[in-house]
Design a protein around this motif. Structure first.
Motif, PDB file in Angstrom:
ATOM      1  N   PHE A  91      82.450  22.070 -25.589  1.00 58.91           N
ATOM      2  CA  PHE A  91      82.307  21.363 -24.321  1.00 58.91           C
ATOM      3  C   PHE A  91      83.402  20.309 -24.246  1.00 58.91           C
ATOM      4  CE2 PHE A  91      79.545  17.987 -21.994  1.00 58.91           C
ATOM      5  CZ  PHE A  91      80.170  18.248 -20.791  1.00 58.91           C
ATOM      6  N   LEU A  92      84.267  20.443 -23.249  1.00 58.36           N
ATOM      7  CA  LEU A  92      85.316  19.460 -22.992  1.00 58.36           C
ATOM      8  C   LEU A  92      85.068  18.816 -21.641  1.00 58.36           C
ATOM      9  CD1 LEU A  92      88.477  21.512 -24.013  1.00 58.36           C
ATOM     10  CD2 LEU A  92      87.484  19.615 -25.269  1.00 58.36           C
ATOM     11  N   PHE A  93      85.235  17.511 -21.579  1.00 58.48           N
ATOM     12  CA  PHE A  93      85.098  16.770 -20.327  1.00 58.48           C
ATOM     13  C   PHE A  93      86.494  16.265 -19.983  1.00 58.48           C
ATOM     14  CE2 PHE A  93      83.313  13.076 -17.826  1.00 58.48           C
ATOM     15  CZ  PHE A  93      82.681  13.844 -16.877  1.00 58.48           C
ATOM     16  N   LEU A  94      87.046  16.770 -18.885  1.00 57.17           N
ATOM     17  CA  LEU A  94      88.425  16.511 -18.485  1.00 57.17           C
ATOM     18  C   LEU A  94      88.474  15.755 -17.168  1.00 57.17           C
ATOM     19  CD1 LEU A  94      89.628  20.192 -19.046  1.00 57.17           C
ATOM     20  CD2 LEU A  94      89.679  18.332 -20.722  1.00 57.17           C
ATOM     21  N   ARG A  95      89.671  15.234 -16.839  1.00 53.04           N
ATOM     22  CA  ARG A  95      89.879  14.566 -15.552  1.00 53.04           C
ATOM     23  C   ARG A  95      91.192  15.055 -14.958  1.00 53.04           C
ATOM     24  NH1 ARG A  95      89.914   9.378 -17.078  1.00 53.04           N
ATOM     25  NH2 ARG A  95      92.121   9.535 -17.496  1.00 53.04           N
ATOM     26  N   ASN A  96      91.212  15.230 -13.643  1.00 52.06           N
ATOM     27  CA  ASN A  96      92.433  15.623 -12.943  1.00 52.06           C
ATOM     28  C   ASN A  96      93.219  14.364 -12.593  1.00 52.06           C
ATOM     29  OD1 ASN A  96      94.461  16.804 -11.471  1.00 52.06           O
ATOM     30  ND2 ASN A  96      93.226  17.039  -9.622  1.00 52.06           N
ATOM     31  N   ASP A  97      94.347  14.177 -13.256  1.00 49.06           N
ATOM     32  CA  ASP A  97      95.221  13.047 -12.956  1.00 49.06           C
ATOM     33  C   ASP A  97      96.345  13.464 -12.013  1.00 49.06           C
ATOM     34  OD1 ASP A  97      93.801  11.220 -14.578  1.00 49.06           O
ATOM     35  OD2 ASP A  97      94.774  12.027 -16.366  1.00 49.06           O
ATOM     36  N   GLY A  98      96.325  14.720 -11.596  1.00 51.64           N
ATOM     37  CA  GLY A  98      97.343  15.235 -10.687  1.00 51.64           C
ATOM     38  C   GLY A  98      96.848  15.237  -9.249  1.00 51.64           C
ATOM     39  N   GLN A  99      97.498  16.053  -8.461  1.00 54.54           N
ATOM     40  CA  GLN A  99      97.165  16.145  -7.039  1.00 54.54           C
ATOM     41  C   GLN A  99      96.156  17.263  -6.790  1.00 54.54           C
ATOM     42  OE1 GLN A  99      98.236  13.743  -4.959  1.00 54.54           O
ATOM     43  NE2 GLN A  99      99.092  12.906  -6.836  1.00 54.54           N
ATOM     44  N   ILE A 100      95.663  17.318  -5.568  1.00 56.56           N
ATOM     45  CA  ILE A 100      94.589  18.238  -5.193  1.00 56.56           C
ATOM     46  C   ILE A 100      94.931  19.701  -5.479  1.00 56.56           C
ATOM     47  CG2 ILE A 100      94.419  19.178  -2.858  1.00 56.56           C
ATOM     48  CD1 ILE A 100      92.437  17.131  -2.199  1.00 56.56           C
ATOM     49  N   PHE A 101      96.152  20.141  -5.177  1.00 56.91           N
ATOM     50  CA  PHE A 101      96.539  21.536  -5.404  1.00 56.91           C
ATOM     51  C   PHE A 101      97.444  21.709  -6.630  1.00 56.91           C
ATOM     52  CE2 PHE A 101      95.577  21.610  -0.793  1.00 56.91           C
ATOM     53  CZ  PHE A 101      94.588  22.572  -0.826  1.00 56.91           C
ATOM     54  N   ASP A 102      97.685  20.623  -7.341  1.00 54.32           N
ATOM     55  CA  ASP A 102      98.515  20.668  -8.548  1.00 54.32           C
ATOM     56  C   ASP A 102      97.835  19.828  -9.634  1.00 54.32           C
ATOM     57  OD1 ASP A 102     100.632  21.152 -10.277  1.00 54.32           O
ATOM     58  OD2 ASP A 102     101.832  19.493  -9.483  1.00 54.32           O
ATOM     59  N   PRO A 103      96.712  20.340 -10.161  1.00 53.88           N
ATOM     60  CA  PRO A 103      95.963  19.543 -11.130  1.00 53.88           C
ATOM     61  C   PRO A 103      96.721  19.342 -12.447  1.00 53.88           C
ATOM     62  CG  PRO A 103      94.964  21.712 -10.871  1.00 53.88           C
ATOM     63  CD  PRO A 103      96.085  21.625  -9.888  1.00 53.88           C
ATOM     64  N   LYS A 104      96.641  18.143 -12.968  1.00 54.13           N
ATOM     65  CA  LYS A 104      97.157  17.790 -14.290  1.00 54.13           C
ATOM     66  C   LYS A 104      95.959  17.260 -15.065  1.00 54.13           C
ATOM     67  CE  LYS A 104     101.532  18.376 -13.178  1.00 54.13           C
ATOM     68  NZ  LYS A 104     101.695  19.756 -12.797  1.00 54.13           N
ATOM     69  N   LEU A 105      95.433  18.088 -15.939  1.00 58.29           N
ATOM     70  CA  LEU A 105      94.196  17.747 -16.632  1.00 58.29           C
ATOM     71  C   LEU A 105      94.464  16.955 -17.903  1.00 58.29           C
ATOM     72  CD1 LEU A 105      92.384  21.179 -16.251  1.00 58.29           C
ATOM     73  CD2 LEU A 105      92.125  19.141 -14.825  1.00 58.29           C
ATOM     74  N   SER A 106      93.617  15.978 -18.138  1.00 59.14           N
ATOM     75  CA  SER A 106      93.670  15.217 -19.387  1.00 59.14           C
ATOM     76  C   SER A 106      92.268  15.160 -19.972  1.00 59.14           C
ATOM     77  CB  SER A 106      94.213  13.808 -19.144  1.00 59.14           C
ATOM     78  OG  SER A 106      93.378  13.097 -18.257  1.00 59.14           O
ATOM     79  N   LYS A 107      92.221  15.165 -21.292  1.00 58.61           N
ATOM     80  CA  LYS A 107      90.936  15.152 -21.993  1.00 58.61           C
ATOM     81  C   LYS A 107      90.350  13.738 -21.959  1.00 58.61           C
ATOM     82  CE  LYS A 107      89.113  16.089 -26.591  1.00 58.61           C
ATOM     83  NZ  LYS A 107      89.475  16.574 -27.922  1.00 58.61           N
ATOM     84  N   VAL A 108      89.108  13.658 -21.487  1.00 62.53           N
ATOM     85  CA  VAL A 108      88.391  12.391 -21.471  1.00 62.53           C
ATOM     86  C   VAL A 108      87.547  12.287 -22.738  1.00 62.53           C
ATOM     87  CG1 VAL A 108      86.642  11.027 -20.255  1.00 62.53           C
ATOM     88  CG2 VAL A 108      88.331  12.325 -18.951  1.00 62.53           C
ATOM     89  N   GLU A 109      86.869  13.376 -23.053  1.00 61.19           N
ATOM     90  CA  GLU A 109      85.962  13.349 -24.194  1.00 61.19           C
ATOM     91  C   GLU A 109      85.561  14.775 -24.567  1.00 61.19           C
ATOM     92  OE1 GLU A 109      81.679  11.217 -24.692  1.00 61.19           O
ATOM     93  OE2 GLU A 109      82.545  10.976 -22.708  1.00 61.19           O
ATOM     94  N   GLU A 110      85.178  14.942 -25.816  1.00 63.48           N
ATOM     95  CA  GLU A 110      84.617  16.208 -26.291  1.00 63.48           C
ATOM     96  C   GLU A 110      83.285  15.868 -26.956  1.00 63.48           C
ATOM     97  OE1 GLU A 110      85.777  20.229 -28.822  1.00 63.48           O
ATOM     98  OE2 GLU A 110      87.287  18.693 -28.511  1.00 63.48           O
ATOM     99  N   PRO A 111      82.217  15.789 -26.136  1.00 63.13           N
ATOM    100  CA  PRO A 111      80.920  15.364 -26.664  1.00 63.13           C
ATOM    101  C   PRO A 111      80.398  16.313 -27.747  1.00 63.13           C
ATOM    102  CG  PRO A 111      80.885  15.460 -24.270  1.00 63.13           C
ATOM    103  CD  PRO A 111      82.168  16.093 -24.725  1.00 63.13           C
ATOM    104  N   ASP A 112      79.792  15.719 -28.749  1.00 63.50           N
ATOM    105  CA  ASP A 112      79.139  16.489 -29.798  1.00 63.50           C
ATOM    106  C   ASP A 112      77.680  16.632 -29.382  1.00 63.50           C
ATOM    107  OD1 ASP A 112      78.647  17.822 -32.173  1.00 63.50           O
ATOM    108  OD2 ASP A 112      78.340  15.966 -33.309  1.00 63.50           O
ATOM    109  N   LEU A 113      77.342  17.778 -28.844  1.00 65.44           N
ATOM    110  CA  LEU A 113      76.007  17.995 -28.299  1.00 65.44           C
ATOM    111  C   LEU A 113      75.039  18.480 -29.357  1.00 65.44           C
ATOM    112  CD1 LEU A 113      76.982  19.870 -25.029  1.00 65.44           C
ATOM    113  CD2 LEU A 113      76.561  17.429 -25.312  1.00 65.44           C
ATOM    114  N   GLU A 114      73.809  18.016 -29.247  1.00 68.04           N
ATOM    115  CA  GLU A 114      72.750  18.522 -30.107  1.00 68.04           C
ATOM    116  C   GLU A 114      71.926  19.504 -29.290  1.00 68.04           C
ATOM    117  OE1 GLU A 114      69.014  16.936 -32.764  1.00 68.04           O
ATOM    118  OE2 GLU A 114      70.478  15.508 -32.020  1.00 68.04           O
TER     119      GLU A 114
END
Length: 135
Positions: free
Chosen positions: A17-40
């Motif tokens: 499970f990766l939680f990402l954020r789009n730091d780019g534009q609406i039709f040109d997404p640039k994804l960056s990793k926010v967190e990788e939660p360790d789920l139980e």
């Protein structure tokens, strides 16, 4: 697909499970990793509907994977209720996405701007951005 600027992307499969954020534009997404939660994974009742004998014998039903999907949805629900994000796109393989949908809270549903039923958790962020832009 439109991925709003600063929208979050939940990238999920039966194990990761990766939680990402789009730091780019609406039709040109640039994804960056926010967190990788360790789920139980604790909700093993999540896969009850998949516990038919045929699925168990063929190995097509993995309760651990379904429990991970339920845990990811519960994590997203908690973040939505805490106003941690405004807009969300969920990207998951079809089985995981189907299980997650069963656990969405109403508040999470309000924040969903899209879903993509593809297994992309092991792809580079640039490739994931391309797939989302073309979805």
């Amino acid at each position: 697909m439109k991925i709003p600027h600063k929208a979050h992307v939940a990238l999920v499969d039966g194990e990761r499970f990766l939680f990402l954020r789009n730091d780019g534009q609406i039709f040109d997404p640039k994804l960056s990793k926010v967190e990788e939660p360790d789920l139980e994974a604790t909700n093993f009742s999540a896969g009850v509907k998949h516990q038919d004998q045929g699925g168990q014998i063929s190995g097509s039903t993995d309760l651990n994977e379904l429990a991970h999907a339920a845990a990811a949805a519960e994590w997203l629900n908690a973040k939505a209720l805490a106003n941690a994000f405004d807009e969300l796109v969920v990207v998951a393989d079809p089985k995981t996405l189907g299980e997650m949908r069963r656990h969405y809270h109403k508040e999470l549903e309000k924040r969903l701007v899209g879903e993509v039923d593809k297994a992309l958790t092991h792809e580079p962020l640039e490739k994931i951005g391309e797939v989302l832009a073309n979805a």
